[in-house]
Design an enzyme around this catalytic site. Sequence first.
Site, PDB file in Angstrom:
ATOM      1  CE  LYS A  29     -10.669 -35.235 -38.931  1.00 49.15           C
ATOM      2  NZ  LYS A  29     -11.333 -34.095 -38.367  1.00 49.15           N
ATOM      3  CB  THR A  30     -10.859 -33.706 -33.559  1.00 50.04           C
ATOM      4  OG1 THR A  30     -11.603 -33.934 -34.306  1.00 50.04           O
ATOM      5  CG2 THR A  30     -11.132 -32.413 -32.573  1.00 50.04           C
ATOM      6  CG  ASP A 216     -10.648 -30.498 -38.634  1.00 50.45           C
ATOM      7  OD1 ASP A 216      -9.629 -31.316 -39.242  1.00 50.45           O
ATOM      8  OD2 ASP A 216     -11.571 -30.667 -38.080  1.00 50.45           O
ATOM      9  CD  GLU A 217     -12.376 -32.831 -42.139  1.00 49.96           C
ATOM     10  OE1 GLU A 217     -11.980 -34.041 -43.471  1.00 49.96           O
ATOM     11  OE2 GLU A 217     -13.378 -34.297 -40.966  1.00 49.96           O
ATOM     12  CD  GLN A 247     -12.066 -40.562 -43.969  1.00 50.68           C
ATOM     13  OE1 GLN A 247     -13.213 -40.468 -43.565  1.00 50.68           O
ATOM     14  NE2 GLN A 247     -10.638 -40.048 -43.041  1.00 50.68           N
ATOM     15  NE  ARG A 603     -16.675 -43.619 -41.569  1.00 49.36           N
ATOM     16  CZ  ARG A 603     -15.725 -42.514 -41.408  1.00 49.36           C
ATOM     17  NH1 ARG A 603     -16.266 -41.809 -40.203  1.00 49.36           N
ATOM     18  NH2 ARG A 603     -14.574 -42.597 -42.411  1.00 49.36           N
TER      19      ARG A 603
END
Length: 761
Positions: A29-30, A216-217, A247, A603
């Site tokens: 995503k970044t 973002d987020e 998330q 993770r």
Amino acid sequence: MKGLNDKQLEACCHTDGPLLILAGAGSGKTRVITHRIAYLIDELSVNPYNILAITFTNKAAKEMRERVDGLVGFGSESIWVSTFHSMCVRILRKHIDKIGGTKDFTIYDTDEQKVVIKEVLKYLTLDPKLYPERAMISAISKAKEEYMSPDDYEKAHATSFRDQQIAKVYREYQKRLKRNNALDFDDLIYQTIFLFETNPDALAEYQERFKYIMVDEYQDTNHTQFILVKMLAAKYRNLCVVGDDDQSIYKFRGANIYNILNFESEYPDAKVVKLEQNYRSTANILNSANAVIANNEGRKDKTLWTEQEDGDKVKFIKYDSDIEEARGIASNIRGLRSQGITLDNVAILYRTNAQSRSLEEQLIYENLPYKVFGGQNFYARKEIKDLICYLKILVNPSDDNSLKRIINVPKRGIGDTSVGKMSDFALGNDMSLYDALLDIEEIPGMSRNVEKVNKFTDIIEGLKAMIAEEAFPSEIFDELLEKTGYVEELNAEGTDEARARIENINELKTKIVNYEENAEHPNLTDLLEEVALVADVDSEEDEENPAAKITLMTLHSSKGLEFPYVFIAGMEDGLFPSHMSLESDDPDALEEERRLCYVGITRAMKRLYLTAASRRMVNGTTNYNDISRFIKEIPRHYIETEGIFVGKSEDAATSGKTIPKMGSFSNIGYGRPKLNQSDYAKSNPYTKNSSANPGFGKAFPMGELSSASNYEVGDTVKHLKFGKGTVTAVVPAGSDQEITVDFERVGEKKMFASLVKMKKL
């Protein structure tokens, strides 16, 4: 745009109107956000001055800034890449005079807030024990996150006397902040919204500047952040939000998952792009995560996939006890290291901070270096150090350093100045500080402290008397907590931090009871020696890579990180998911726990280990929990177990039904069967290395009773909880004994000799 997949490219090229990018774990995503900014500038000739990118942490903002600068080059400095708070500071520095402030305002941190709240409580004559400073700060923060003024808060809680008092604290607190020309962190967003509401020209200035906004987020935004973004984007509506509802794990911090779930309702013309290709994990790990999260109802439909190979199956191991679980994890990590895996590639995740204690101890015993990410080692935590210092004073009253730490903990009104005078008196008379406290009446200028000091020394002397009476360390510890009011004060505080501290204290109690069960003659001196050896050992460095250490962290702290080898400990109902979520009336409580599990699973890059324990000691009491429902939600063709079947069948995987395989309790964990103590003893034999040795003599397997457990009528005994008593009856029970004891305090009790925590006097 080279190297972007089709969906990433689609997200970058859609620039007009509202856009929701659902970015699954490990989907890049970044990369999409930074390339979208570059596309706006290079392909559409958008002025960098008109672009705003918002993220949550300074670290994330710095990383994004570096990536944008690398892609865009000249002109990138005009782009606002910022956290919510730093953006609001810039706006308020320019415009706060429009709402009655001055541009040289101060920003208060938590410690400074506490000073103001303390003054407010004194001014309003409110008892700080009933209205703790941290609890007041938390309540005010939540009100501001909901964009509630003191008047709004008072009206919303008209029927609650306590909340009415909190409203008074909130109102007076705000008055004092204004008088001090100060803002707290919540004010930065709150006052920016107030500025825009009351000054349309200021809002218009930033609407015109920020024609393209990216957040973002977005799943982590709270109510005021939602309002602020909506206001800024209202004119041009070129709002791109990036996030993953699966998330969303920060509800306790104010995050509102419905901001992302309802984005299309807020913006009916919004385009939705799903980034579902994962570049991080193997297929078995990813499919396990998909299977778990699919059980949530409150989510956007998406399924992560990868071009990577299947990889190793997820491994689930169920151990007999939490101590065995820690040993098993340490052993597996040592095995990985023997295969050439460096320890910085390994992470151990857990639901609560308190779980780190047994893991840390086993890693130290195995000489495996580790670091606790985002926190402190167990024995370095404030509440643990406080209580250990109390215990040290009981066995060594001459320990001035320990005494100085806890003489005013919890607060008893004995300030640093008074302690300094008492310490000077002790030095001048060649005596310990504690001896000086016992002679407090003889110290000049201490008349106001006599009663406070005497109350403190009375507590210490009473606990020392328990040692003289050969009380168990756990009994002394319980009395210490009761007499000092340490836990009571944390309960009154009522914050998430306070609850975590209580969990750590409970874990210290568990450590003490574990010590008692394995010690021949349990006493405080030996306990403190054992703790010191664990707390102060410097773990050896990895031979091949001196900087390599295992990472220990909570599941919450792991978000945004990745590791080739991941262990998730404590996969049991009641621990993960937590008791609180299972008993909550809020249907989202369990779903947030499941999202947390999804975060933990994703993770892992190469190999994932999930572990559970048949029995786990909590606050000195052994609990028996079922295997976590999250384990059972993983189809069995993705998971490998050591003789334990828990997953869905392949057919059941599509229907969502779990089909348990019948088996013994020790192999399956689907609910604990009702066994009497004798049957239980036979089905759960103790071994020499077990963490729950019966009695205080040497460890022994069941059916081979030690002499310490051969009780006779007339024996005088001492029980861990019931105290002293006399054996009045002994009945053989196979290789065990059923004994009846008449206790001085609680009367007659029947128990099995091999299971009882008792010793003969």
